[in-house]
Design an enzyme around this catalytic site. Structure first.
Site, short mmCIF file in Angstrom:
data_model
loop_
_atom_site.label_atom_id
_atom_site.label_comp_id
_atom_site.label_asym_id
_atom_site.label_seq_id
_atom_site.Cartn_x
_atom_site.Cartn_y
_atom_site.Cartn_z
N CYS A 98 1.15 -1.15 -0.25
CA CYS A 98 -0.24 0.14 0.07
C CYS A 98 0.78 1.36 0.05
O CYS A 98 1.65 1.15 0.14
CB CYS A 98 -0.43 0.02 1.32
SG CYS A 98 -1.75 -1.14 0.84
N GLY A 155 -0.37 -0.09 -5.17
CA GLY A 155 -1.74 -0.28 -4.81
C GLY A 155 -2.89 0.17 -5.76
O GLY A 155 -3.36 1.56 -5.95
N TYR A 162 11.68 -4.51 -6.24
CA TYR A 162 10.91 -4.11 -7.19
C TYR A 162 9.92 -2.95 -6.47
O TYR A 162 9.40 -2.46 -7.77
CB TYR A 162 9.74 -5.93 -6.95
CG TYR A 162 8.25 -5.32 -7.52
CD1 TYR A 162 9.03 -5.81 -8.93
CD2 TYR A 162 7.30 -5.93 -7.00
CE1 TYR A 162 7.18 -5.74 -10.01
CE2 TYR A 162 5.89 -5.15 -7.12
CZ TYR A 162 5.86 -5.80 -8.52
OH TYR A 162 4.82 -6.23 -9.41
N ASN A 189 0.88 1.83 5.72
CA ASN A 189 1.61 0.85 4.28
C ASN A 189 1.83 -0.53 6.19
O ASN A 189 2.67 0.07 5.72
CB ASN A 189 2.15 1.57 4.09
CG ASN A 189 3.32 0.54 3.14
OD1 ASN A 189 3.03 -0.23 2.81
ND2 ASN A 189 3.83 1.02 3.28
N GLY A 190 2.22 -1.20 5.22
CA GLY A 190 2.86 -2.71 6.21
C GLY A 190 1.77 -3.93 6.58
O GLY A 190 0.65 -3.97 6.41
#
Length: 504
Positions: free
Chosen positions: A31, A57, A272, A132-133
Site C-alpha cells: 500500500c 496499490g 521491486y 502501509n504494512g
C-alpha cells in the site's frame, strides 16, 4: 459458532497474503500513504500524491480531510485517476489537513469497508488512519479486544490500531498512539490526523518506508519521495525507524518512544516495490536496480546476442547487465500498457492467449538469436514459463533466464503479498529443476552476497546483524509471527534485540 467465527477471521486476516493468481508472476504491491498539513488545496495535493503512489496499490483509494472539527471522507474502489477529479469528489473534501491511501489488500477482503484511510470518532474527537504494512499479531489482539466488547467494522488489521488508541487512557493523541503501538508487532508506516495535527510513525525496525517533505509552509508525509516530486515538495529526510512525528500549526516535533534498535528496512523496496525515480535509504532505486544487473552479469554471464528485459520491472537491471557484460540491450518484449485489471476475461476456448494480453514478442528482432531474458524475481514461475515459450515461438535460438534477486524461498508477513511457501517455485526446487520447469537453456539468480554488494555492502550480508529485512530469501524473520504461529503472547520489544529466528 465461535470456532466458525475464528476461522473466518483468520482467513480474512491472512488469505490475502497469497492472492497471486495462476497467470501472474510478480509479487503484488503493498500500500501507499500520503498526508499533508496546513495547505488550502490539501485534498487536491493528496490526490496527486496518491497518483504517484499508484504502483503500490491499485484495488482502492481514499482520502480523508479535516476542516476544524469536521472530517470529510471519500473512498472508492479502483484507481485514483478514475475516482478523484477536481470537479466531483475533490470538491467535497474540505479542509487544510488530508490523509490519503492507495490499497492492495494483504489483510482483509477486497471490500469498501476495508478501504482506507479508516476513520473513527473517539473521546478526543475524530481520527483518520492510513497504514502501509502488516501487523503479525492483529488476529490475536482482535480476539482479546472482542472479549472486552469491541465491535469491528472491517477485517483489516489497521482497525486493530484504532481500537487500541481508543482504549488508551493517556492524555494526548500522541501518547495514545504510542501506547497502542507498544502492543502491536510487525511492519507499519502510519499516517494519521486528528482535527488539528498530522501524525506519522514508522515501526521500530523501519521495515516499511516513510518520508518527510515540505511544500512552502506545509509539511508532507509519504511512502516514497516520488509523491513529493509530483507536487513540487522538497524532500527533507526519512522518518527514522521507531520515530513518531507530530505536525501542528506550531511546527513539527519528533519522538522516539521505542528502545533503540538497528534498522532493517525491507529489501524488496529496492528490488521491486518502490518507483525507480524514488530515493530509499538515501539511494536511487533506479541505480540500485542497475547495480543488481551489473552484479548478476559478473556472477553468471553467458555469451548471447542481446539482453532483453521482462517489462517493466526488469528494465533497469537489464540495462546494468548489458552495460557490465557489453551485450546489446534490446526491447524483445513489447508490453501493452492499456490492459487493466478489469479487462474482459477471454472465453475458455482462447484462454491460452494468457500472457499475450500484456506481452508480445518482437519476433523480427529475436528470430535466430541467442537471448538473455532478465526479470527482477521469480515467484511461482507461471508467467516466466510463458515468456520463455513466447521467445521460442518467436524463433529464439537459445533462451537464458537471469533473475536480478535471489530465489524467493519464504513467504512474507509484513505487507507483501506472496504465495504460501509450497507455491513458491524456489522453495522446493533446485536451480536446475527450476531451469527445466521454465524450459530455458540456463537459469541463474543473483546471490544474496551480490544483492548486498549492489546495495553498497562490499562484505555482503552480515549474518550477525542483518542490514535489511530479507526473509523472503533467507527465512530470517525479524519479528515474532504470532498470528502465523497461533501464539497469543503479547509482543515484547525485547524480542527485537534478540537473535532473529528462521521459519520453523
Amino acid at each position: 459458532m465461535q470456532s466458525f467465527k475464528n476461522a473466518f477471521l483468520a482467513r480474512s486476516l491472512s488469505e490475502n497474503y497469497h492472492k497471486l493468481t495462476s497467470n501472474e508472476h510478480q509479487i503484488r504491491d503493498e500500500c501507499g500513504a500520503f498526508g499533508i498539513m496546513g495547505h488550502p488545496d490539501a485534498a487536491t495535493l493528496t490526490a496527486l500524491g496518491l497518483q504517484a503512489l499508484q504502483h503500490r496499490g491499485q484495488e482502492a483509494a481514499g482520502i480523508v480531510t479535516v476542516d476544524g472539527d469536521r472530517f470529510y471522507a471519500e473512498r472508492r474502489m479502483g484507481l485514483v485517476r478514475d475516482n478523484f477529479t477536481k470537479n466531483s469528489v475533490i470538491n467535497r473534501l474540505c479542509g487544510n489537513i488530508a490523509v490519503g491511501h492507495v490499497r492492495y489488500s494483504t489483510t482483509g477482503e477486497t471490500a469498501m469497508r476495508n478501504v482506507q484511510p479508516l476513520f473513527a470518532d473517539m473521546n478526543f474527537g475524530g481520527l483518520s488512519l492510513a497504514h502501509n504494512g502488516n501487523l503479525t499479531n492483529a488476529l490475536a489482539i482482535r480476539r482479546e479486544l472482542e472479549k472486552t466488547g469491541a465491535i469491528f467494522q472491517s477485517t483489516t488489521d489497521t482497525e486493530t490500531i484504532l481500537h487500541l488508541i481508543a482504549q488508551s487512557t493517556k492524555a494526548t493523541v500522541v501518547d495514545k498512539f504510542v501506547e497502542a503501538l507498544f502492543k502491536v508487532n510487525g511492519a507499519y508506516a502510519l499516517i494519521g490526523s486528528s482535527k488539528d495535527q498530522l501524525i506519522g510513525v514508522r515501526d521500530p525496525l523501519g521495515i516499511r518506508p516513510l518520508v518527510l517533505g515540505r511544500l512552502g509552509e506545509s509539511y508532507v508525509l509519504a511512502s516514497e519521495t516520488c509523491a513529493l516530486d509530483i507536487i513540487g515538495a522538497n524532500f527533507i529526510r526519512e522518518i527514522e525507524n521507531g520515530e513518531l512525528v507530530s505536525i501542528t500549526s506550531n511546527g513539527i516535533q519528533s519522538l522516539k518512544p521505542f528502545p533503540p534498535i538497528k534498522e532493517r528496512p525491507c529489501i524488496f523496496e529496492y528490488i521491486y516495490f518502490a518507483r525507480p525515480d524514488s530515493l530509499v535509504g538515501g539511494k536511487s532505486v533506479y541505480e540500485c536496480r542497475k547495480n543488481f544487473g551489473r552484479e548478476l552479469a559478473k556472477e553468471s554471464h553467458v555469451e548471447a546476442d542481446m539482453v532483453i528485459p521482462v517489462p517493466d520491472s526488469g528494465v533497469p537491471a537489464a540495462i546494468g547487465y548489458a552495460e557490465a557484460s557489453k551485450t546489446p540491450y534490446e526491447l524483445g518484449i513489447i508490453r501493452n500498457h492499456y490492459v487493466g485489471r478489469t479487462f474482459i476475461q477471454p472465453q475458455q476456448s482462447i484462454r491460452s492467449f494468457g500472457v499475450k494480453l500484456k506481452h508480445n514478442a518482437n519476433a523480427s528482432l529475436i528470430h535466430g538469436k541467442k537471448i538473455i531474458l532478465l526479470d527482477d524475481s521469480i515467484v511461482r514461475g507461471t508467467t516466466s514459463v510463458k515468456i520463455v515459450r513466447m521467445m521460442r515461438e518467436a524463433g529464439a535460438k537459445e533462451v537464458h533466464f537471469r533473475v536480478a534477486s535471489p530465489p524467493i524461498t519464504h513467504p512474507d508477513f509484513y505487507g507483501i503479498d506472496t504465495p504460501n511457501k509450497d507455491q513458491l517455485l524456489a522453495s522446493s526446487n533446485t536451480c536446475e529443476e527450476m531451469r527445466d520447469h521454465l524450459e530455458a537453456d540456463s537459469l541463474s539468480f543473483l546471490s544474496i552476497s551480490g544483492l548486498y554488494r549492489a546495495l553498497g555492502h562490499p562484505a555482503g550480508r552480515d549474518d550477525t546483524i542483518p542490514q535489511f529485512t530479507d526473509h523472503c530469501f533467507t527465512g530470517d524473520y525479524p519479528t515474532t509471527l504470532e498470528d502465523r504461529d497461533g501464539k497469543q503472547a503479547e509482543f515484547q520489544l525485547s524480542f527485537l534485540s534478540s537473535p532473529t529466528h528462521p521459519e520453523g
